[in-house]
Design an enzyme around this catalytic site. Structure first.
Site, PDB file in Angstrom:
ATOM      1  N   GLU A 392       0.746  -1.275   0.010  1.00 20.50           N
ATOM      2  CA  GLU A 392       0.021  -0.004   0.013  1.00 20.50           C
ATOM      3  C   GLU A 392       0.750   1.344  -0.234  1.00 20.50           C
ATOM      4  O   GLU A 392       0.536   2.312   0.669  1.00 20.50           O
ATOM      5  CB  GLU A 392      -0.994   0.086   1.327  1.00 20.50           C
ATOM      6  N   GLU A 457      -6.281  -7.778  -0.586  1.00 21.91           N
ATOM      7  CA  GLU A 457      -7.255  -7.869   0.777  1.00 21.91           C
ATOM      8  C   GLU A 457      -8.584  -7.302   0.404  1.00 21.91           C
ATOM      9  O   GLU A 457      -8.537  -6.757  -0.395  1.00 21.91           O
ATOM     10  CB  GLU A 457      -6.162  -6.629   1.487  1.00 21.91           C
TER      11      GLU A 457
HETATM   12  C1  GAL Z   1      -4.941  -2.605   4.990  1.00 21.26           C
HETATM   13  C2  GAL Z   1      -3.484  -2.994   5.241  1.00 21.26           C
HETATM   14  C3  GAL Z   1      -3.358  -4.219   6.137  1.00 21.26           C
HETATM   15  C4  GAL Z   1      -4.492  -4.005   7.466  1.00 21.26           C
HETATM   16  C5  GAL Z   1      -5.830  -3.796   6.727  1.00 21.26           C
HETATM   17  C6  GAL Z   1      -6.887  -3.688   7.831  1.00 21.26           C
HETATM   18  O1  GAL Z   1      -5.120  -1.368   4.285  1.00 21.26           O
HETATM   19  O2  GAL Z   1      -2.888  -3.256   4.188  1.00 21.26           O
HETATM   20  O3  GAL Z   1      -2.170  -4.320   6.696  1.00 21.26           O
HETATM   21  O4  GAL Z   1      -4.062  -2.773   8.052  1.00 21.26           O
HETATM   22  O5  GAL Z   1      -5.688  -2.763   5.872  1.00 21.26           O
HETATM   23  O6  GAL Z   1      -8.086  -3.991   7.199  1.00 21.26           O
END
Ligand code: GAL
Length: 752
Positions: A392, A457
């Site tokens: 990110e 994710e």
């Molecule tokens: C994302 C991040 C993860 C975690 C997640 C929580 O943005 O890449 O490491 O923080 O959010 O939902």
């Protein structure tokens, strides 16, 4: 021949900085004995401050050497130490390693004594080091401190083998070619007269081999040797259901005498992303269904040994029915990856980092981390793609051109991926990774912008959920995950998706629920499942086990959560649901709502069988599900009304430990009724005692959360019986026994 000794036992540790802590003679009265893997600070499972572990500490290990090692080269290999380790031998500074997720080694040879005692000392800085990835800004996880992976002493002949890289350039139906690239390190002044043999084994049988003779290998140099085409007939292919593994044994002879031997596990398999964006394993498209994993455990942070690392891979493969895992956001324990190889679980591994990119020297360290990750893990057949972009982060053209180039140079066989959350981001990698949280709760994903693409994710902070939340929320969380996977499975141009995340994890105060936990897992931090875990489990193939799970608590006030819906997660073809013995329905999977899933959930509504929502109920009130495949009954689950406390059920994940002073397993404590159902409102205090050759790791007394919680039991150095007893005034008592057996690995002889 080389010897690799266990260097984990019998360290001395102090949780403070010591002036000249490297000196051979030091007042060690304030040190205590510890065994590795080790955390600098045991913590409660939540509500602690990260400053608790952000300090400098010292580790020391006294040892003596065997006379037979004279003339050999001695190296110390650290699996990892968080975050900056300065290593000394007998007062001499060997060097410093920056960053807690990668291995490092130092040569000891010139500074050790064969006549007296030696002291290896490590000054470990576990403060927040903004100059080293992943730090620089705040990250959403904790790093903890400690020499938290294995340490080894490597004793090799001065003419020895170096790193070995194995690839499989050709895979045809009836043969495969295996390419073995290795190094000969000649540390002597004389040219080597070398014979090197590569032999490949499958299931203990030698299946192919090749030999090379090299006259006059240069002194004081490293020479590369390659066996480009060792032919293996009728190869056994590494696949998700048949994760066949081969072993390459390399033997080095110098002047006719065998002097070194190494072993390397590998697999024969092909990976590719095809022109439509699908991922193909051995030529066949596989929709990637995964979750992200932090390698974090309650109480000890990352300091968990091989046993539980391996267990996590088993949980991901079988309990969560996944075919891939993303090791967010760093290289993880080698034993976890070994188990992924053995089980057939694909891995996306990435370099350490989180959103932040630092200055030039920070970037250099990141490049080093990437190098070490790929060098360490290049032979794992489970790894199918390298993550070469800081999770990110913003675009950084020059930096990411470099990380991509480096990964391709070190490993031309695997594609790269970069994970971003930016809408428009420069696509420099082979695979586009996108963290897509936008419309998750509405059950949506965006269309992939590029091909190939993986949604790396989803869900996470969009729908945090505690295992002790109410049923309505737990059911919704499971349905949300099911919806996103349904979308992913329905998009042929998307290679797959990994949800955030497998297990709840400790984090900074600023993230998560304010108690230093991000409750984003489909299992909690103890690996106790939430309902969503059963959704994932139900997607596994029947050959991995039939799944049938009623996602519902049954309590007298039946309408308080969940309304009249009962969802059953199952990989059966049909499910019957009975309430109090009366058939509610015999149903097919819900292909209307979830048309793309391999195994859609089964949704039942009560009809008029459900009592009128307000008790009193008969105590034998039950919900029963029966699962069928090809009209044959293959599974059944009955839930009764949660009853009254009967006892504490105490179970261990393993009933045998190794007496190495660090080996641990989980001890699960559940308040149950007479039907062995967990009492979902049991939040009482439990006292624990351990007898015999074990130590408790965790909170004691312990407060149950929704009827259950876990601690760990650690073996001492003495083999023997271990008994754990749990007692509660309200919920009764329980006990479990296990044993520990002698450590078979040879340890470095300890002198104090
Ligand atoms: C994302 C991040 C993860 C975690 C997640 C929580 O943005 O890449 O490491 O923080 O959010 O939902």
């Amino acid at each position: 021949m080389r010897e690799i000794l266990n260097f984990n036992t019998d360290w001395l540790f102090t949780a403070e900085d010591v002036e000249n802590g490297e000196r051979q003679e030091l007042d060690e009265r304030f040190f205590c004995k510890v065994h590795l893997p080790h955390t600098t600070m045991e913590l409660p499972h939540h509500y602690f401050s990260e400053t608790a572990y952000q300090f400098i500490s010292w580790y020391r290990r006294h040892f003596v050497l065997e006379q037979s090692w004279r003339g050999k080269k001695l190296w110390v290999d650290f699996g990892a130490a968080m975050s900056v380790a300065t290593v000394y031998i007998n007062g001499h500074r060997l060097g410093e390693n920056k960053g807690g997720y990668v291995p490092f080694s130092f040569e000891l040879t010139d500074y050790v004594s064969f006549d007296g005692e030696n002291v290896l000392a490590v000054r470990l800085d576990s403060t927040r080091r903004n100059d080293i990835p992943p730090e620089g800004n705040i990250v959403d996880y904790l790093l903890f401190g400690g020499i938290y992976r294995d340490v080894r002493l490597r004793i090799v002949h001065p003419v020895n083998l170096g790193r070995t890289v194995i690839t499989t350039p050709r895979i045809a139906d009836d043969f495969a070619t295996v390419s073995v690239l290795t190094e000969i390190c000649n540390h002597t002044e004389a040219p080597g007269d070398i014979t090197i043999q590569a032999e490949l084994f499958f299931d203990g049988q030698s299946v192919a081999g090749a030999t090379k003779e090299l006259a006059a290998v240069l002194s004081q140099s490293t020479t590369q040797v390659s066996f480009p085409e060792i032919k293996v007939n009728n190869p056994k292919i590494w696949d998700l259901n048949t994760p066949h593994l081969y072993k390459a044994v390399l033997t080095l002879e110098n002047a006719g005498k065998p002097v070194d031997r190494t072993e390397q596990i590998f697999g024969i398999r092909s990976i590719a992303f095809n022109e439509t964006g699908q991922f193909c394993l051995n030529g066949k498209p596989v929709k990637l269904r995964g979750l992200n994993r932090h390698q974090m455990f309650p109480y000890v942070g990352q300091a968990m040994g091989r046993r539980m690392q391996r267990k996590d891979a088993e949980i991901l493969k079988y309990d969560l029915g996944l075919n891939f895992v993303r090791t967010s956001h760093y290289p993880q324990d080698p034993s976890f990856l070994d188990r992924c190889d053995e089980l057939g679980l694909l891995v996306l591994e990435e370099l350490p980092g989180w959103q932040f990119i630092g200055d030039a020297s920070w970037k250099e360290i990141a490049m080093e981390h990437l190098t070490k990750m790929i060098e360490r893990d290049v032979n794992h057949p489970s790894i199918f793609v390298w993550g070469v972009r800081i999770n990110e982060s913003q675009d950084d053209h020059d930096f990411y051109v470099k990380t991509n180039f480096l990964a391709h140079k070190l490993d031309p066989t695997r594609p790269t991926i970069g994970t971003r959350f930016l809408d428009k981001s420069e696509f420099l990698e082979d695979v586009y990774g996108f963290n897509d949280f936008r419309d998750n709760v509405a059950g949506k994903l965006s269309l992939p912008r590029y091909q190939p693409s993986i949604v790396t994710e989803y869900m996470g902070h969009m729908f945090p959920i505690r295992r002790f939340d109410n049923d309505t929320r737990l059911m919704q969380h499971a349905a949300n995950h099911a919806s996103i996977q349904n979308v992913s499975h329905g998009l042929p141009e998307l290679a797959g998706a990994s949800g955030w995340c497998a297990f709840d994890y400790n984090t900074h105060y600023n993230f998560g629920s304010g108690d230093h936990i991000c409750y984003h897992g489909v299992m909690d931090i103890f690996r106790i499942p939430k309902y969503a875990a059963y959704f994932y489990q139900s997607q596994r193939e029947v050959s991995d086990g039939v799944v049938l799970f009623i996602a519902r608590r049954v309590v007298p006030s039946i309408y308080e959560d969940g309304g009249d819906t009962i969802t059953v997660y199952s990989n059966c073809q049909k499910v019957e649901l009975f309430i109090n013995g009366d058939l509610v329905g015999r149903q097919n999977p819900d292909r209307v709502q979830y048309p793309n899933l391999p195994h859609p959930p089964f949704t039942f509504h009560k009809g008029n069988q459900w009592p009128n929502g307000y008790g009193p109920y008969n105590r034998d009130f039950s919900i029963r599900a029966v699962g069928y495949i090809h009209s044959e009954k293959v599974a059944e689950q009955v839930l009764f009304l949660e009853g009254e406390p009967d006892c504490l059920q105490v179970t261990v994940d393993h009933d045998e430990l190794i007496a190495d002073g660090a080996d641990m397993t989980r001890v699960l404590i559940q308040a149950v009724d007479k039907n062995k159902q967990t009492l979902s409102l049991a939040n009482g205090i439990v006292s624990l005692t351990v007898q015999g050759e074990g130590q408790l790791v965790g909170e004691n007394p312990l407060v149950l959360e929704a009827g259950q919680l876990a601690v760990y039991v650690k073996a001492t150095r003495v083999p023997g019986e271990i008994a754990i007893q749990a007692y509660s005034k309200t919920f009764g008592s329980g006990m479990v026994k296990l044993k520990s057996t002698e450590l078979k690995e040879k340890t470095v002889p300890c002198s104090r």
